[in-house]
Motif scaffolding. Structure first.
Motif, PDB file in Angstrom:
ATOM      1  N   MET A   1       0.844  -1.189   0.000  1.00  0.00           N
ATOM      2  CA  MET A   1       0.000   0.000   0.000  1.00  0.00           C
ATOM      3  C   MET A   1       0.885   1.246   0.000  1.00  0.00           C
ATOM      4  N   ALA A   2       0.443   2.273  -0.697  1.00  0.00           N
ATOM      5  CA  ALA A   2       1.197   3.524  -0.802  1.00  0.00           C
ATOM      6  C   ALA A   2       1.155   4.288   0.511  1.00  0.00           C
ATOM      7  N   ASP A   3       2.149   5.143   0.698  1.00  0.00           N
ATOM      8  CA  ASP A   3       2.141   6.024   1.861  1.00  0.00           C
ATOM      9  C   ASP A   3       0.924   6.931   1.820  1.00  0.00           C
ATOM     10  N   SER A   4       0.541   7.433   2.979  1.00  0.00           N
ATOM     11  CA  SER A   4      -0.618   8.310   3.077  1.00  0.00           C
ATOM     12  C   SER A   4      -0.333   9.398   4.087  1.00  0.00           C
ATOM     13  N   ILE A   5      -0.979  10.519   3.925  1.00  0.00           N
ATOM     14  CA  ILE A   5      -0.922  11.564   4.938  1.00  0.00           C
ATOM     15  C   ILE A   5      -1.444  10.947   6.234  1.00  0.00           C
ATOM     16  N   PRO A   6      -0.732  11.078   7.329  1.00  0.00           N
ATOM     17  CA  PRO A   6      -1.225  10.484   8.577  1.00  0.00           C
ATOM     18  C   PRO A   6      -2.631  10.977   8.921  1.00  0.00           C
ATOM     19  N   GLY A   7      -3.540  10.032   9.145  1.00  0.00           N
ATOM     20  CA  GLY A   7      -4.902  10.359   9.542  1.00  0.00           C
ATOM     21  C   GLY A   7      -5.809  10.808   8.412  1.00  0.00           C
ATOM     22  N   MET A   8      -5.388  10.689   7.145  1.00  0.00           N
ATOM     23  CA  MET A   8      -6.200  11.143   6.023  1.00  0.00           C
ATOM     24  C   MET A   8      -7.508  10.361   5.966  1.00  0.00           C
ATOM     25  N   ARG A   9      -8.625  11.088   5.865  1.00  0.00           N
ATOM     26  CA  ARG A   9      -9.955  10.478   5.800  1.00  0.00           C
ATOM     27  C   ARG A   9     -10.638  10.688   4.463  1.00  0.00           C
ATOM     28  N   GLY A  10     -10.333  11.765   3.759  1.00  0.00           N
ATOM     29  CA  GLY A  10     -10.978  12.028   2.479  1.00  0.00           C
ATOM     30  C   GLY A  10     -10.934  13.503   2.140  1.00  0.00           C
ATOM     31  N   VAL A  11     -11.583  13.837   1.029  1.00  0.00           N
ATOM     32  CA  VAL A  11     -11.636  15.223   0.590  1.00  0.00           C
ATOM     33  C   VAL A  11     -12.691  15.955   1.421  1.00  0.00           C
ATOM     34  N   ASN A  12     -12.286  16.992   2.128  1.00  0.00           N
ATOM     35  CA  ASN A  12     -13.212  17.780   2.940  1.00  0.00           C
ATOM     36  C   ASN A  12     -13.954  18.794   2.095  1.00  0.00           C
ATOM     37  N   HIS A  13     -13.222  19.506   1.236  1.00  0.00           N
ATOM     38  CA  HIS A  13     -13.871  20.501   0.391  1.00  0.00           C
ATOM     39  C   HIS A  13     -13.001  20.833  -0.817  1.00  0.00           C
ATOM     40  N   VAL A  14     -13.637  21.437  -1.787  1.00  0.00           N
ATOM     41  CA  VAL A  14     -12.959  22.009  -2.946  1.00  0.00           C
ATOM     42  C   VAL A  14     -13.235  23.498  -2.897  1.00  0.00           C
ATOM     43  N   GLY A  15     -12.193  24.306  -3.024  1.00  0.00           N
ATOM     44  CA  GLY A  15     -12.359  25.754  -2.996  1.00  0.00           C
ATOM     45  C   GLY A  15     -12.322  26.330  -4.395  1.00  0.00           C
ATOM     46  N   MET A  16     -13.154  27.334  -4.629  1.00  0.00           N
ATOM     47  CA  MET A  16     -13.145  28.007  -5.923  1.00  0.00           C
ATOM     48  C   MET A  16     -13.437  29.482  -5.747  1.00  0.00           C
ATOM     49  N   THR A  17     -12.778  30.290  -6.558  1.00  0.00           N
ATOM     50  CA  THR A  17     -13.001  31.728  -6.546  1.00  0.00           C
ATOM     51  C   THR A  17     -14.086  32.064  -7.557  1.00  0.00           C
ATOM     52  N   VAL A  18     -15.040  32.854  -7.128  1.00  0.00           N
ATOM     53  CA  VAL A  18     -16.180  33.234  -7.959  1.00  0.00           C
ATOM     54  C   VAL A  18     -16.241  34.760  -8.026  1.00  0.00           C
ATOM     55  N   PRO A  19     -16.841  35.317  -9.087  1.00  0.00           N
ATOM     56  CA  PRO A  19     -16.884  36.780  -9.196  1.00  0.00           C
ATOM     57  C   PRO A  19     -17.875  37.428  -8.241  1.00  0.00           C
ATOM     58  N   ASP A  20     -18.923  36.704  -7.853  1.00  0.00           N
ATOM     59  CA  ASP A  20     -19.960  37.252  -6.975  1.00  0.00           C
ATOM     60  C   ASP A  20     -20.421  36.134  -6.049  1.00  0.00           C
ATOM     61  N   VAL A  21     -19.982  36.178  -4.805  1.00  0.00           N
ATOM     62  CA  VAL A  21     -20.250  35.078  -3.883  1.00  0.00           C
ATOM     63  C   VAL A  21     -21.739  34.938  -3.572  1.00  0.00           C
ATOM     64  N   ALA A  22     -22.488  36.025  -3.578  1.00  0.00           N
ATOM     65  CA  ALA A  22     -23.934  35.936  -3.346  1.00  0.00           C
ATOM     66  C   ALA A  22     -24.609  35.202  -4.504  1.00  0.00           C
ATOM     67  N   GLU A  23     -24.230  35.536  -5.751  1.00  0.00           N
ATOM     68  CA  GLU A  23     -24.789  34.853  -6.922  1.00  0.00           C
ATOM     69  C   GLU A  23     -24.415  33.373  -6.899  1.00  0.00           C
ATOM     70  N   ALA A  24     -23.161  33.070  -6.579  1.00  0.00           N
ATOM     71  CA  ALA A  24     -22.702  31.684  -6.540  1.00  0.00           C
ATOM     72  C   ALA A  24     -23.425  30.892  -5.458  1.00  0.00           C
ATOM     73  N   THR A  25     -23.570  31.487  -4.290  1.00  0.00           N
ATOM     74  CA  THR A  25     -24.273  30.812  -3.200  1.00  0.00           C
ATOM     75  C   THR A  25     -25.719  30.530  -3.600  1.00  0.00           C
ATOM     76  N   ALA A  26     -26.374  31.502  -4.207  1.00  0.00           N
ATOM     77  CA  ALA A  26     -27.757  31.315  -4.666  1.00  0.00           C
ATOM     78  C   ALA A  26     -27.845  30.178  -5.681  1.00  0.00           C
ATOM     79  N   PHE A  27     -26.895  30.102  -6.624  1.00  0.00           N
ATOM     80  CA  PHE A  27     -26.898  29.025  -7.614  1.00  0.00           C
ATOM     81  C   PHE A  27     -26.734  27.676  -6.934  1.00  0.00           C
ATOM     82  N   PHE A  28     -25.763  27.566  -6.038  1.00  0.00           N
ATOM     83  CA  PHE A  28     -25.537  26.285  -5.362  1.00  0.00           C
ATOM     84  C   PHE A  28     -26.730  25.888  -4.502  1.00  0.00           C
ATOM     85  N   GLU A  29     -27.387  26.848  -3.873  1.00  0.00           N
ATOM     86  CA  GLU A  29     -28.558  26.545  -3.044  1.00  0.00           C
ATOM     87  C   GLU A  29     -29.820  26.348  -3.885  1.00  0.00           C
TER      88      GLU A  29
END
Length: 178
Positions: A1-29
């Protein structure tokens, strides 16, 4: 088995920059059905190098707001609204180095396509069923957020062909909170 970051459980989040966070939040919701968890900010350093040292951005960059959204059973998405003297506003294509897209798992790709059409969401060709190779069993449909972010709806309710010979499954419809 390959090495792993100690205690790694999975992807917590993906970050992205958007031009208008209110518009982006509304789209995602309102369109995708994600839930806003919280928001915070602004962050900046008007004299030092904090932003550069912590985030590898221009020292005078400002994060106006950060919003965290939860999308179903999958990873969280962190939305940033930045201002920066060296900010680029063109989205990379999938074929560009650094290009990316966010894929949202759906139970029924046909219903997702109809839903996007009813909401006026721009889509590309598809849904496209994959019938051969290790990804056989999946169907995909690329679509766009209002500000141009390329996204993908993906579904493989019967699994994919690779799963019969692999112990690694890419998606489970099991709610990890239960």
């Amino acid at each position: 088995m390959a090495d792993s970051i100690p205690g790694m459980r999975g992807v917590n989040h993906v970050g992205m920059t958007v031009p208008d966070v209110a518009e982006a939040t509304a789209f995602f919701e309102d369109v995708l059905g994600c839930s806003k968890a919280f928001s915070f900010g602004p962050f900046s350093d008007s004299e030092g190098t904090f932003m550069q040292d912590l985030l590898n951005v221009h020292p005078r960059a400002v994060i106006d707001e950060i919003v965290m959204v939860r999308c179903g059973f999958g990873s969280n998405i962190e939305l940033f609204q930045y201002q920066s003297p060296d900010q680029k506003t063109a989205f990379p294509k999938n074929s560009d180095i650094g290009g990316y897209h966010v894929a949202i798992y759906v139970d029924d790709i046909g219903k997702a396509a109809d839903y996007f059409k009813s909401k006026g969401v721009r889509t590309l060709m598809g849904p496209l069923p994959v019938n051969e190779g290790p990804a056989a069993g999946q169907s995909i449909l690329y679509f766009f957020a209002p500000w141009g972010l390329q996204m993908e709806a993906i579904s493989y309710p019967g699994g994919m062909a690779y799963e019969k010979d692999s112990s690694t499954v890419l998606w489970s419809n099991t709610d990890p909170a239960k």
